[in-house]
Scaffold this active site. Sequence first.
Site, PDB file in Angstrom:
ATOM      1  N   GLY A   1      10.878   0.057   3.185  1.00  0.00           N
ATOM      2  CA  GLY A   1      10.518  -1.008   3.991  1.00  0.00           C
ATOM      3  C   GLY A   1      10.644  -2.378   3.040  1.00  0.00           C
TER       4      GLY A   1
ATOM      5  N   ALA B   1       6.617   1.022   2.825  1.00  0.00           N
ATOM      6  CA  ALA B   1       5.870   1.107   3.779  1.00  0.00           C
ATOM      7  C   ALA B   1       4.759   1.976   3.251  1.00  0.00           C
ATOM      8  CB  ALA B   1       6.002   1.885   5.016  1.00  0.00           C
TER       9      ALA B   1
ATOM     10  N   GLU C   1      14.100  -3.154   3.296  1.00  0.00           N
ATOM     11  CA  GLU C   1      14.411  -3.369   4.737  1.00  0.00           C
ATOM     12  C   GLU C   1      14.166  -4.765   4.870  1.00  0.00           C
ATOM     13  OE1 GLU C   1      12.533   0.137   6.175  1.00  0.00           O
ATOM     14  OE2 GLU C   1      14.067   0.258   7.566  1.00  0.00           O
TER      15      GLU C   1
ATOM     16  N   GLU D   1      13.541   7.155   2.754  1.00  0.00           N
ATOM     17  CA  GLU D   1      12.541   7.920   3.764  1.00  0.00           C
ATOM     18  C   GLU D   1      13.059   9.390   3.939  1.00  0.00           C
ATOM     19  OE1 GLU D   1      13.873   5.075   3.894  1.00  0.00           O
ATOM     20  OE2 GLU D   1      12.358   3.514   4.645  1.00  0.00           O
TER      21      GLU D   1
HETATM   22  N1  CO8 Z   1       2.842   3.541  -0.551  1.00  0.00           N
HETATM   23  C1  CO8 Z   1       1.584   3.635  -1.066  1.00  0.00           C
HETATM   24  N2  CO8 Z   1       1.311   3.619  -2.394  1.00  0.00           N
HETATM   25  C2  CO8 Z   1       2.470   3.512  -3.004  1.00  0.00           C
HETATM   26  C3  CO8 Z   1       3.889   3.335  -2.702  1.00  0.00           C
HETATM   27  C4  CO8 Z   1       3.925   3.187  -1.443  1.00  0.00           C
HETATM   28  N3  CO8 Z   1       5.103   3.125  -0.670  1.00  0.00           N
HETATM   29  N4  CO8 Z   1       4.573   3.287  -3.830  1.00  0.00           N
HETATM   30  C5  CO8 Z   1       3.797   3.321  -4.921  1.00  0.00           C
HETATM   31  N5  CO8 Z   1       2.465   3.584  -4.685  1.00  0.00           N
HETATM   32  C6  CO8 Z   1       1.427   3.429  -5.500  1.00  0.00           C
HETATM   33  C7  CO8 Z   1       1.261   4.952  -6.248  1.00  0.00           C
HETATM   34  O1  CO8 Z   1       0.733   6.019  -5.163  1.00  0.00           O
HETATM   35  C8  CO8 Z   1       0.342   4.681  -7.366  1.00  0.00           C
HETATM   36  O2  CO8 Z   1      -0.973   4.470  -6.920  1.00  0.00           O
HETATM   37  P1  CO8 Z   1      -1.956   5.152  -8.008  1.00  0.00           P
HETATM   38  O3  CO8 Z   1      -1.774   4.558  -9.373  1.00  0.00           O
HETATM   39  O4  CO8 Z   1      -3.138   4.831  -7.271  1.00  0.00           O
HETATM   40  O5  CO8 Z   1      -1.546   6.533  -7.997  1.00  0.00           O
HETATM   41  C9  CO8 Z   1       1.046   3.269  -7.763  1.00  0.00           C
HETATM   42  O6  CO8 Z   1       1.493   2.712  -6.606  1.00  0.00           O
HETATM   43  C10 CO8 Z   1       1.942   3.123  -8.884  1.00  0.00           C
HETATM   44  O7  CO8 Z   1       3.396   3.903  -8.541  1.00  0.00           O
HETATM   45  P2  CO8 Z   1       3.571   5.382  -9.418  1.00  0.00           P
HETATM   46  O8  CO8 Z   1       2.606   5.831 -10.259  1.00  0.00           O
HETATM   47  O9  CO8 Z   1       4.399   6.201  -8.603  1.00  0.00           O
HETATM   48  O10 CO8 Z   1       4.520   4.192 -10.259  1.00  0.00           O
HETATM   49  P3  CO8 Z   1       5.972   5.223 -11.029  1.00  0.00           P
HETATM   50  O11 CO8 Z   1       6.497   3.798 -11.970  1.00  0.00           O
HETATM   51  O12 CO8 Z   1       5.840   6.176 -11.345  1.00  0.00           O
HETATM   52  O13 CO8 Z   1       6.947   5.423  -9.780  1.00  0.00           O
HETATM   53  C11 CO8 Z   1       8.177   4.578  -7.642  1.00  0.00           C
HETATM   54  C12 CO8 Z   1       7.468   4.051  -8.953  1.00  0.00           C
HETATM   55  C13 CO8 Z   1       9.450   5.198  -7.920  1.00  0.00           C
HETATM   56  C14 CO8 Z   1       8.289   3.285  -6.903  1.00  0.00           C
HETATM   57  C15 CO8 Z   1       7.219   5.474  -6.908  1.00  0.00           C
HETATM   58  O14 CO8 Z   1       5.938   4.895  -6.720  1.00  0.00           O
HETATM   59  C16 CO8 Z   1       7.684   5.968  -5.466  1.00  0.00           C
HETATM   60  O15 CO8 Z   1       8.715   6.611  -5.336  1.00  0.00           O
HETATM   61  N6  CO8 Z   1       6.971   5.409  -4.467  1.00  0.00           N
HETATM   62  C17 CO8 Z   1       7.407   5.362  -3.231  1.00  0.00           C
HETATM   63  C18 CO8 Z   1       8.720   4.712  -2.532  1.00  0.00           C
HETATM   64  C19 CO8 Z   1       9.151   5.209  -1.329  1.00  0.00           C
HETATM   65  O16 CO8 Z   1       9.238   6.491  -0.838  1.00  0.00           O
HETATM   66  N7  CO8 Z   1       9.199   4.219  -0.410  1.00  0.00           N
HETATM   67  C20 CO8 Z   1       9.410   4.619   1.005  1.00  0.00           C
HETATM   68  C21 CO8 Z   1       8.157   4.402   1.888  1.00  0.00           C
HETATM   69  S1  CO8 Z   1       8.407   5.013   3.457  1.00  0.00           S
HETATM   70  C22 CO8 Z   1       8.919   3.695   4.203  1.00  0.00           C
HETATM   71  O17 CO8 Z   1       9.157   2.563   3.691  1.00  0.00           O
HETATM   72  C23 CO8 Z   1       9.631   3.634   5.663  1.00  0.00           C
HETATM   73  C24 CO8 Z   1       9.405   2.295   6.304  1.00  0.00           C
HETATM   74  C25 CO8 Z   1       9.204   2.446   8.003  1.00  0.00           C
HETATM   75  C26 CO8 Z   1       8.000   2.853   8.405  1.00  0.00           C
HETATM   76  C27 CO8 Z   1       7.952   3.134   9.667  1.00  0.00           C
HETATM   77  C28 CO8 Z   1       6.646   3.273  10.230  1.00  0.00           C
HETATM   78  C29 CO8 Z   1       6.285   4.434  11.384  1.00  0.00           C
END
Ligand code: CO8
Length: 264
Positions: free
Chosen positions: A112, A66, A115, A135
């Site tokens: 997500g 998400a 999921e 999460e």
């Molecule tokens: N949301 C928004 N932006 C994101 C996300 C995300 N989930 N993942 C990556 N990005 C963005 C980064 O902020 C970055 O943006 P910017 O260049 O502007 O700084 C760009 O994508 C590239 O990401 P990274 O620089 O972090 O790339 P890396 O190769 O260093 O890392 C990862 C890749 C490991 C995937 C890392 O980006 C990461 O850990 N991302 C988050 C993963 C995560 O925690 N996902 C779970 C999210 S929560 C969820 O899914 C809950 C679902 C249910 C929601 C219920 C609603 C109430």
Amino acid sequence: MEYTNIIFQVNNNIAVITFNRPKALNALNQALLLEVTTALDEIQKNQEIRVLILTGAGDKAFVAGADITELAKTLDSIQAKYFAEIGHRVMNRIQELPIPVIAAVNGFALGGGSEIALACDFIYASENAKFGLPEITLGLIPGFGGTQRLPRQIGKNMAKELIFTGKMINASTAYEIGMVNKVLPPETLMEEVMKTANTIASKGRVSLRAAKQAVNSGMDVDLATGCKLEIDAFSICMAGEDAKEGTSAFLEKRQPVFKGRLNK
Ligand code: CO8
């Protein structure tokens, strides 16, 4: 409808939805989820479409979860509930779509992202795919069905370990624990997914729908009830033109041409 967060294409009875926010690793924001809902409406109305494929734009991510930027703004639990409900509706629509849905996972499938892949009928992954429900590291729990679909797919204890640690697993581990059906080199992932999609698309729409419903509904009930559901689904197939065509084609030693219609 013009899409900006997804790419929606239909070719030869196969639809492809590509999550298209590569700068945010295709993270699921509300706008994207609403576009997916609209595309699913289009698919459901189009009787020619036999298979749906979900994939991510770029070579880095399927969906990195998400959208955390949007999530961080959702600070009250009423908005969180609304967002979670939108996500659940999309996952349920995918699961209940009357055609098979294949996830082609090309990179990160986190939160997500895992999921949405789990809501599909099965997953093919590239060798660089990474799955996980991180999460817990955000002080949350999975909110788009992960606590429910992952244990059903890989077993309760393995799912708990992934959910409690938030750790990522690679494609080969995902294969070993039964989360993905096939692991492929990134450059051949879509080709192989298309091959399987084409094989499925050559079958009858009515029987595909019946098979999907029988398996899905049967998994939530005891064996005897599941077998009764299968009998009903089987008899619905027999009422269709496709069953007549399939059996006739076999006896006439030719390939069947399925039209996917029930008899009038
Ligand atoms: N949301 C928004 N932006 C994101 C996300 C995300 N989930 N993942 C990556 N990005 C963005 C980064 O902020 C970055 O943006 P910017 O260049 O502007 O700084 C760009 O994508 C590239 O990401 P990274 O620089 O972090 O790339 P890396 O190769 O260093 O890392 C990862 C890749 C490991 C995937 C890392 O980006 C990461 O850990 N991302 C988050 C993963 C995560 O925690 N996902 C779970 C999210 S929560 C969820 O899914 C809950 C679902 C249910 C929601 C219920 C609603 C109430």
